[in-house]
Every structure is written in structure tokens, then in C-alpha cells.
Design a protein around this motif. Structure first.
Motif, PDB file in Angstrom:
ATOM      1  N   UNK A   1       9.213 -15.767   4.312  1.00 57.67           N
ATOM      2  CA  UNK A   1       9.533 -15.561   2.909  1.00 57.67           C
ATOM      3  C   UNK A   1       9.236 -16.744   2.008  1.00 57.67           C
ATOM      4  N   UNK A   2       8.283 -17.599   2.390  1.00 54.16           N
ATOM      5  CA  UNK A   2       7.935 -18.769   1.574  1.00 54.16           C
ATOM      6  C   UNK A   2       7.439 -18.300   0.201  1.00 54.16           C
ATOM      7  N   UNK A   3       8.009 -18.815  -0.891  1.00 50.26           N
ATOM      8  CA  UNK A   3       7.663 -18.310  -2.226  1.00 50.26           C
ATOM      9  C   UNK A   3       6.267 -18.669  -2.712  1.00 50.26           C
ATOM     10  N   UNK A   4       5.599 -19.635  -2.073  1.00 49.73           N
ATOM     11  CA  UNK A   4       4.264 -20.033  -2.520  1.00 49.73           C
ATOM     12  C   UNK A   4       3.179 -19.063  -2.067  1.00 49.73           C
ATOM     13  N   UNK A   5       3.534 -18.150  -1.162  1.00 48.08           N
ATOM     14  CA  UNK A   5       2.554 -17.220  -0.612  1.00 48.08           C
ATOM     15  C   UNK A   5       2.788 -15.838  -1.215  1.00 48.08           C
ATOM     16  N   UNK A   6       1.791 -15.312  -1.913  1.00 49.83           N
ATOM     17  CA  UNK A   6       1.936 -14.051  -2.627  1.00 49.83           C
ATOM     18  C   UNK A   6       1.223 -12.919  -1.892  1.00 49.83           C
ATOM     19  N   UNK A   7       1.981 -11.883  -1.559  1.00 48.49           N
ATOM     20  CA  UNK A   7       1.400 -10.677  -0.962  1.00 48.49           C
ATOM     21  C   UNK A   7       0.827  -9.825  -2.099  1.00 48.49           C
ATOM     22  N   UNK A   8      -0.468  -9.595  -2.053  1.00 49.39           N
ATOM     23  CA  UNK A   8      -1.130  -8.812  -3.104  1.00 49.39           C
ATOM     24  C   UNK A   8      -1.316  -7.358  -2.709  1.00 49.39           C
ATOM     25  N   UNK A   9      -1.490  -7.111  -1.418  1.00 43.60           N
ATOM     26  CA  UNK A   9      -1.685  -5.752  -0.910  1.00 43.60           C
ATOM     27  C   UNK A   9      -1.035  -5.687   0.466  1.00 43.60           C
ATOM     28  N   UNK A  10      -0.542  -4.515   0.837  1.00 38.42           N
ATOM     29  CA  UNK A  10      -0.111  -4.310   2.210  1.00 38.42           C
ATOM     30  C   UNK A  10       1.362  -4.023   2.383  1.00 38.42           C
ATOM     31  N   UNK A  11       1.701  -3.730   3.633  1.00 37.48           N
ATOM     32  CA  UNK A  11       3.059  -3.374   4.029  1.00 37.48           C
ATOM     33  C   UNK A  11       3.606  -4.439   4.971  1.00 37.48           C
ATOM     34  N   UNK A  12       4.847  -4.858   4.719  1.00 42.33           N
ATOM     35  CA  UNK A  12       5.548  -5.794   5.600  1.00 42.33           C
ATOM     36  C   UNK A  12       6.936  -5.227   5.834  1.00 42.33           C
ATOM     37  N   UNK A  13       7.127  -4.618   7.003  1.00 44.50           N
ATOM     38  CA  UNK A  13       8.370  -3.914   7.293  1.00 44.50           C
ATOM     39  C   UNK A  13       9.026  -4.532   8.528  1.00 44.50           C
ATOM     40  N   UNK A  14      10.309  -4.852   8.397  1.00 38.15           N
ATOM     41  CA  UNK A  14      11.087  -5.453   9.486  1.00 38.15           C
ATOM     42  C   UNK A  14      12.331  -4.605   9.708  1.00 38.15           C
ATOM     43  N   UNK A  15      12.554  -4.192  10.952  1.00 40.82           N
ATOM     44  CA  UNK A  15      13.671  -3.312  11.288  1.00 40.82           C
ATOM     45  C   UNK A  15      13.652  -2.046  10.426  1.00 40.82           C
ATOM     46  N   UNK A  16      12.432  -1.572  10.153  1.00 42.71           N
ATOM     47  CA  UNK A  16      12.264  -0.326   9.429  1.00 42.71           C
ATOM     48  C   UNK A  16      12.365  -0.425   7.923  1.00 42.71           C
ATOM     49  N   UNK A  17      12.562  -1.644   7.381  1.00 44.04           N
ATOM     50  CA  UNK A  17      12.732  -1.796   5.937  1.00 44.04           C
ATOM     51  C   UNK A  17      11.715  -2.776   5.364  1.00 44.04           C
TER      52      UNK A  17
END
Length: 249
Positions: free
Chosen positions: A52-68
Motif C-alpha cells: 500500500x505504498x502511496x507513491x505507487x499508483x495503480x492505473x489499471x487492474x484488479x488487486x483483491x486480497x481475501x476476496x476484497x
């Protein structure tokens, strides 16, 4: 079986530079995944994104942990849900003792999980049990966090945190870097001892020696921001024989 971690078509940038370029990965409980690749391939970027480092921005895609979906979840909330990152270069914190640091972090997670917080004596008992096998002397607990530590001491402190927090997903970012043969063996054996059927481990490395101890369930080669090859432990031998260039398409 529920996926512990699901990553689909992940794209990540830092500033204006795209580092992760369409990465896919699924991890289930009980698995140990090795993520191998040359320097600059995106391995450590992925670990920072998962934490969850704030300097790295997810622009596209899915990131799901424990179904959420956890893309917008704060780092401390991710930690409270059992996501743990062992840093490649742990920061030193002069003036803060190892014991106080660990107890504060433990109780912060306990609050998120709505578990019982531990007082000084209760936590010391837990800490001494967790230290078994890591070859720490008790006076280590009064030292400032990573201040003047050797490379081996820094990495063993990361593993001590793993033992105390008991995460569901442990990401070990080049936990083998800077270790001599004896320290590497100690760290690897400690990780193996701590892994349970309910948790998973991601070992990020560009070396092979730690993988000979950990014997990962699955091995992935990452290059230019995406996983280009996945398989079993036979991939480790292929990398040893011919390097990473064989995977360039």
C-alpha cells in the motif's frame, strides 16, 4: 478454495514512469511463490504496491486480497488483515527499542483485529517464545531498531516480526540480500518453520540460493513489469543454467 491474493492485468506507475505492465498472479493459502527476475524488472515495486505504498499508483487492474478489493485500503489496514512485508532495506529508528517497536505494532494490529492487547509482561513472554531459533540474545531487545545492525541482524528482525504477527500473506522482498551462508540458512529455516497451511509466502529474489532451502510451490519469472514464465522448481535450474535472457520474447 478462496484465493488469498488475486492480481489481474495490474499496471502501476511511479510519477510518469510505468513499472508494472499487465501483471497477473493468483496465490492460495499454503503456497510458497518465488518471484525471480533481474534488477529493475518490477519485483520490489510489486511488493510496495501490495503493502500500500502511496507513491505507487495503480492505473489499471484488479488487486483483491481475501476476496476484497484493497486498492484503496490504507497500509495499516492491510497489515491488520494479515498482509506482511519484510523489507529489502529496513529503516533504522534511533531511540526506539526493538521491544517497544514490536509491542506497539502488535497492539496496533490487535486493535484493528479487535483482539486483546498485551501488557509489557505478556508481550515479553510472547517475544521470548518467538525469538527461539533466531539466535538473538535477550539484550537485543533494548537496542534501537536496526541502528548499527549487521545485515544478518536486520533480516532476522524482519523474520522475528513474521513470527510475532503470524500473517496470512508474507511478502519477503530480497530477504536473502547481504547474508552470508550461515545467516541465509538460519533465515530460510526460520521461514520454513513459521509457514502454515493457512498462510502463503511470496519470496522476491534475483538469486537462487534461498530457494534451494525454501523449495517454493510455484516459481515465476518477471521481466519488464510482467510475469513472462511460471512453473515449478525446474524454472530455478533454468535460470541458473542460462540466466534471464532466455525468457525475452
Amino acid at each position: 478454495m478462496l484465493h488469498l491474493l488475486e492480481i489481474r492485468n495490474l499496471h502501476v506507475k511511479v510519477g510518469d514512469k510505468v513499472i508494472i505492465k499487465g501483471l497477473n498472479l493468483i496465490i492460495k493459502p499454503g503456497e510458497t511463490h518465488a518471484l525471480m527476475g533481474p534488477n529493475g524488472s518490477g519485483k520490489s515495486t510489486l511488493s510496495a504496491v501490495l503493502a500500500g505504498h502511496p507513491s505507487y499508483k495503480i492505473t489499471v487492474g484488479l488487486l483483491r486480497y481475501l476476496g476484497k478489493n484493497i486498492i484503496k485500503l490504507a497500509p495499516e489496514k492491510r497489515a491488520g488483515k494479515g498482509l506482511f512485508l519484510a523489507f529489502q532495506y529496513p529503516q533504522s529508528i534511533p531511540g526506539l527499542s526493538v521491544e517497544e517497536f514490536l509491542r506497539t505494532a502488535y497492539n496496533a494490529q490487535a486493535e484493528i483485529k479487535k483482539n486483546k492487547k498485551l501488557n509489557v509482561l505478556e508481550f515479553r513472554q510472547l517475544l521470548e517464545q518467538a525469538m527461539a531459533g533466531l539466535k538473538f540474545k535477550i539484550e537485543f531487545l533494548s537496542r534501537s531498531v536496526n541502528d548499527g545492525f549487521s545485515g544478518g541482524e536486520k533480516k532476522r528482525l524482519e523474520i522475528l516480526q513474521l513470527a510475532i504477527f503470524k500473517p496470512k500473506l508474507a511478502i519477503l522482498d530480497e530477504i536473502d540480500s547481504g547474508l552470508d551462508v550461515d545467516a541465509l540458512k538460519l533465515v530460510a529455516q526460520s521461514v520454513k518453520r513459521l509457514v502454515t497451511a493457512k498462510m502463503a509466502v511470496v519470496v522476491i529474489t534475483h538469486h537462487q540460493r534461498i530457494l534451494h532451502y525454501l523449495k517454493p510451490t510455484k516459481v515465476h519469472v518477471i521481466m519488464n513489469g510482467k510475469i513472462v514464465k511460471s512453473g515449478g522448481r525446474e524454472l530455478i535450474a533454468k535460470v541458473e543454467r542460462s540466466g534471464y535472457e532466455q525468457f525475452i520474447s
